[in-house]
Every structure is written in C-alpha cells, then in structure tokens.
Design a protein around this motif. Structure first.
Motif, PDB file in Angstrom:
ATOM      1  N   ILE A  65       0.844  -1.182   0.000  1.00 40.08           N
ATOM      2  CA  ILE A  65       0.000   0.000   0.000  1.00 40.08           C
ATOM      3  C   ILE A  65       0.887   1.242   0.000  1.00 40.08           C
ATOM      4  N   ASN A  66       0.510   2.248  -0.779  1.00 38.58           N
ATOM      5  CA  ASN A  66       1.207   3.525  -0.791  1.00 38.58           C
ATOM      6  C   ASN A  66       0.354   4.530  -0.025  1.00 38.58           C
ATOM      7  N   LEU A  67       0.941   5.168   0.977  1.00 40.77           N
ATOM      8  CA  LEU A  67       0.265   6.194   1.753  1.00 40.77           C
ATOM      9  C   LEU A  67       0.909   7.530   1.422  1.00 40.77           C
ATOM     10  N   GLU A  68       0.181   8.383   0.719  1.00 42.09           N
ATOM     11  CA  GLU A  68       0.732   9.666   0.291  1.00 42.09           C
ATOM     12  C   GLU A  68       0.456  10.755   1.323  1.00 42.09           C
ATOM     13  N   ASP A  69       1.439  11.625   1.504  1.00 40.43           N
ATOM     14  CA  ASP A  69       1.335  12.788   2.399  1.00 40.43           C
ATOM     15  C   ASP A  69       0.875  12.411   3.809  1.00 40.43           C
ATOM     16  N   VAL A  70       1.524  11.418   4.402  1.00 40.35           N
ATOM     17  CA  VAL A  70       1.165  10.986   5.749  1.00 40.35           C
ATOM     18  C   VAL A  70       1.994  11.691   6.821  1.00 40.35           C
ATOM     19  N   SER A  71       3.042  12.381   6.391  1.00 40.72           N
ATOM     20  CA  SER A  71       3.885  13.129   7.319  1.00 40.72           C
ATOM     21  C   SER A  71       3.891  14.585   6.889  1.00 40.72           C
ATOM     22  N   ARG A  72       4.162  15.449   7.850  1.00 41.87           N
ATOM     23  CA  ARG A  72       4.232  16.868   7.532  1.00 41.87           C
ATOM     24  C   ARG A  72       5.630  17.389   7.842  1.00 41.87           C
ATOM     25  N   SER A  73       6.022  18.390   7.096  1.00 42.86           N
ATOM     26  CA  SER A  73       7.342  18.981   7.247  1.00 42.86           C
ATOM     27  C   SER A  73       7.338  19.964   8.411  1.00 42.86           C
ATOM     28  N   SER A  74       8.399  19.903   9.226  1.00 43.10           N
ATOM     29  CA  SER A  74       8.570  20.842  10.331  1.00 43.10           C
ATOM     30  C   SER A  74      10.060  21.093  10.515  1.00 43.10           C
ATOM     31  N   GLY A  75      10.542  22.187   9.967  1.00 44.65           N
ATOM     32  CA  GLY A  75      11.969  22.497  10.051  1.00 44.65           C
ATOM     33  C   GLY A  75      12.786  21.464   9.303  1.00 44.65           C
ATOM     34  N   ASN A  76      13.715  20.815  10.000  1.00 48.98           N
ATOM     35  CA  ASN A  76      14.580  19.791   9.397  1.00 48.98           C
ATOM     36  C   ASN A  76      14.029  18.379   9.570  1.00 48.98           C
ATOM     37  N   TYR A  77      12.776  18.266   9.987  1.00 44.80           N
ATOM     38  CA  TYR A  77      12.185  16.957  10.263  1.00 44.80           C
ATOM     39  C   TYR A  77      10.852  16.785   9.548  1.00 44.80           C
ATOM     40  N   TYR A  78      10.446  15.525   9.455  1.00 48.22           N
ATOM     41  CA  TYR A  78       9.093  15.164   9.067  1.00 48.22           C
ATOM     42  C   TYR A  78       8.426  14.573  10.299  1.00 48.22           C
ATOM     43  N   LEU A  79       7.164  14.905  10.508  1.00 51.49           N
ATOM     44  CA  LEU A  79       6.402  14.402  11.651  1.00 51.49           C
ATOM     45  C   LEU A  79       5.239  13.557  11.140  1.00 51.49           C
ATOM     46  N   HIS A  80       5.100  12.364  11.705  1.00 56.85           N
ATOM     47  CA  HIS A  80       3.983  11.476  11.366  1.00 56.85           C
ATOM     48  C   HIS A  80       3.170  11.267  12.635  1.00 56.85           C
ATOM     49  N   ASP A  81       1.915  11.692  12.624  1.00 59.28           N
ATOM     50  CA  ASP A  81       1.033  11.525  13.779  1.00 59.28           C
ATOM     51  C   ASP A  81       0.444  10.128  13.793  1.00 59.28           C
ATOM     52  N   SER A  82       0.278   9.595  14.984  1.00 55.31           N
ATOM     53  CA  SER A  82      -0.306   8.267  15.165  1.00 55.31           C
ATOM     54  C   SER A  82      -1.689   8.207  14.533  1.00 55.31           C
ATOM     55  N   ARG A  83      -1.981   7.030  13.936  1.00 56.97           N
ATOM     56  CA  ARG A  83      -3.305   6.814  13.354  1.00 56.97           C
ATOM     57  C   ARG A  83      -3.773   5.405  13.695  1.00 56.97           C
ATOM     58  N   ASP A  84      -5.076   5.282  13.943  1.00 55.63           N
ATOM     59  CA  ASP A  84      -5.684   3.993  14.270  1.00 55.63           C
ATOM     60  C   ASP A  84      -5.685   3.088  13.038  1.00 55.63           C
ATOM     61  N   LEU A  85      -5.438   1.791  13.262  1.00 55.44           N
ATOM     62  CA  LEU A  85      -5.430   0.822  12.170  1.00 55.44           C
ATOM     63  C   LEU A  85      -6.691  -0.041  12.124  1.00 55.44           C
ATOM     64  N   SER A  86      -7.586   0.110  13.070  1.00 56.39           N
ATOM     65  CA  SER A  86      -8.859  -0.617  13.100  1.00 56.39           C
ATOM     66  C   SER A  86      -8.709  -2.133  13.195  1.00 56.39           C
ATOM     67  N   THR A  87      -7.529  -2.611  13.547  1.00 52.85           N
ATOM     68  CA  THR A  87      -7.299  -4.043  13.725  1.00 52.85           C
ATOM     69  C   THR A  87      -6.017  -4.231  14.524  1.00 52.85           C
ATOM     70  N   ASP A  88      -5.735  -5.458  14.905  1.00 48.01           N
ATOM     71  CA  ASP A  88      -4.507  -5.764  15.634  1.00 48.01           C
ATOM     72  C   ASP A  88      -3.483  -6.348  14.665  1.00 48.01           C
ATOM     73  N   ILE A  89      -2.293  -5.780  14.651  1.00 47.76           N
ATOM     74  CA  ILE A  89      -1.183  -6.269  13.832  1.00 47.76           C
ATOM     75  C   ILE A  89      -0.167  -6.873  14.792  1.00 47.76           C
ATOM     76  N   ASP A  90       0.234  -8.118  14.552  1.00 50.86           N
ATOM     77  CA  ASP A  90       1.174  -8.786  15.462  1.00 50.86           C
ATOM     78  C   ASP A  90       2.495  -8.043  15.594  1.00 50.86           C
ATOM     79  N   SER A  91       3.022  -7.537  14.477  1.00 49.01           N
ATOM     80  CA  SER A  91       4.329  -6.884  14.484  1.00 49.01           C
ATOM     81  C   SER A  91       4.341  -5.733  13.488  1.00 49.01           C
ATOM     82  N   LEU A  92       4.802  -4.568  13.937  1.00 47.89           N
ATOM     83  CA  LEU A  92       4.947  -3.402  13.068  1.00 47.89           C
ATOM     84  C   LEU A  92       6.419  -2.993  13.070  1.00 47.89           C
ATOM     85  N   ARG A  93       7.019  -2.994  11.904  1.00 48.45           N
ATOM     86  CA  ARG A  93       8.408  -2.549  11.760  1.00 48.45           C
ATOM     87  C   ARG A  93       8.404  -1.232  10.995  1.00 48.45           C
ATOM     88  N   VAL A  94       8.954  -0.197  11.612  1.00 50.60           N
ATOM     89  CA  VAL A  94       9.055   1.125  11.004  1.00 50.60           C
ATOM     90  C   VAL A  94      10.485   1.288  10.511  1.00 50.60           C
TER      91      VAL A  94
END
Length: 118
Positions: A65-94
């Motif tokens: 899946i491609n998620l477009e514009d999920v982070s916002r620019s802030s200075g020298n960083y990108y910020l991604h706010d937590s979002r609900d996944l509506s299900t349980d995922i055994d393992s999430l690797r970022v």
C-alpha cells in the motif's frame, strides 16, 4: 483474515507499507475462485484514517500500500502523527529513511514518528 506483520518505510512525506497476512480456509478458497482484488476493502478499512491510501498490489499473503502525504514537514524533520489501524497487527516494523528501524508488537495504531530530512 489475520494480520501477521506490517512494514512501514518512510520516504519524504509518503510511506510504503507491506502487510503480511493469513487467510482461513474459506477465505483462501474464495480468493482462489474470485481473485485477490476482493480483499482490497479489508485494506481500505485498515488505512481508512489516511486520506491518500492506494493499494498497489495484493497477493495471497501480502499486500503493498502507498500512503501519500502521511507526514508533515517541520523544520529539518518530518512528523507522522499516530493513526488507528482498526485491527490488531502482530508486528509493526518502522523503517526510517536512513535505514534504521524500530519494531513494535501487538499494535492497533501507528506510533508518533519523526525523522530527519535527507
């Protein structure tokens, strides 16, 4: 459908997600008869809090899946706010743009994340 793992790789403001899942016997037979496109609604539900979620590929045990514009620019960083996944995922690797990663277990939402601009 049981969701085994999810890998989220960030690239600028976008994220690319690979989900690995298991289907029960009935669902597997349904997919064999009618194809994997009928699973698309399950992924639309998981990523419903993302405005620009596009299913790129669905296989018998993985989806991309491609998620477009999920982070916002802030200075020298990108910020991604937590979002609900509506299900349980055994393992999430970022996976951050630099290649470092963090793995979380038994998640129902993405974590708050920040990462540097390259």
């Amino acid at each position: 459908m049981h969701f085994d793992s999810m890998v989220m790789r960030f690239d600028g403001t976008d994220a690319y997600v690979t989900v690995t899942y298991d289907l029960d016997t009935f669902a597997r037979m349904y997919v064999l008869a009618f194809g994997t496109r009928h699973l698309e609604s399950s992924f639309e539900t998981i990523f419903s809090e993302y405005e620009e979620a596009k299913v790129i590929e669905i296989g018998y045990d993985t989806a991309i899946i491609n998620l477009e514009d999920v982070s916002r620019s802030s200075g020298n960083y990108y910020l991604h706010d937590s979002r609900d996944l509506s299900t349980d995922i055994d393992s999430l690797r970022v996976i951050y743009p630099g290649g470092t990663s963090k793995t979380l277990t038994s998640v129902t939402e993405t974590p708050n994340i920040f990462y540097g601009k390259e």
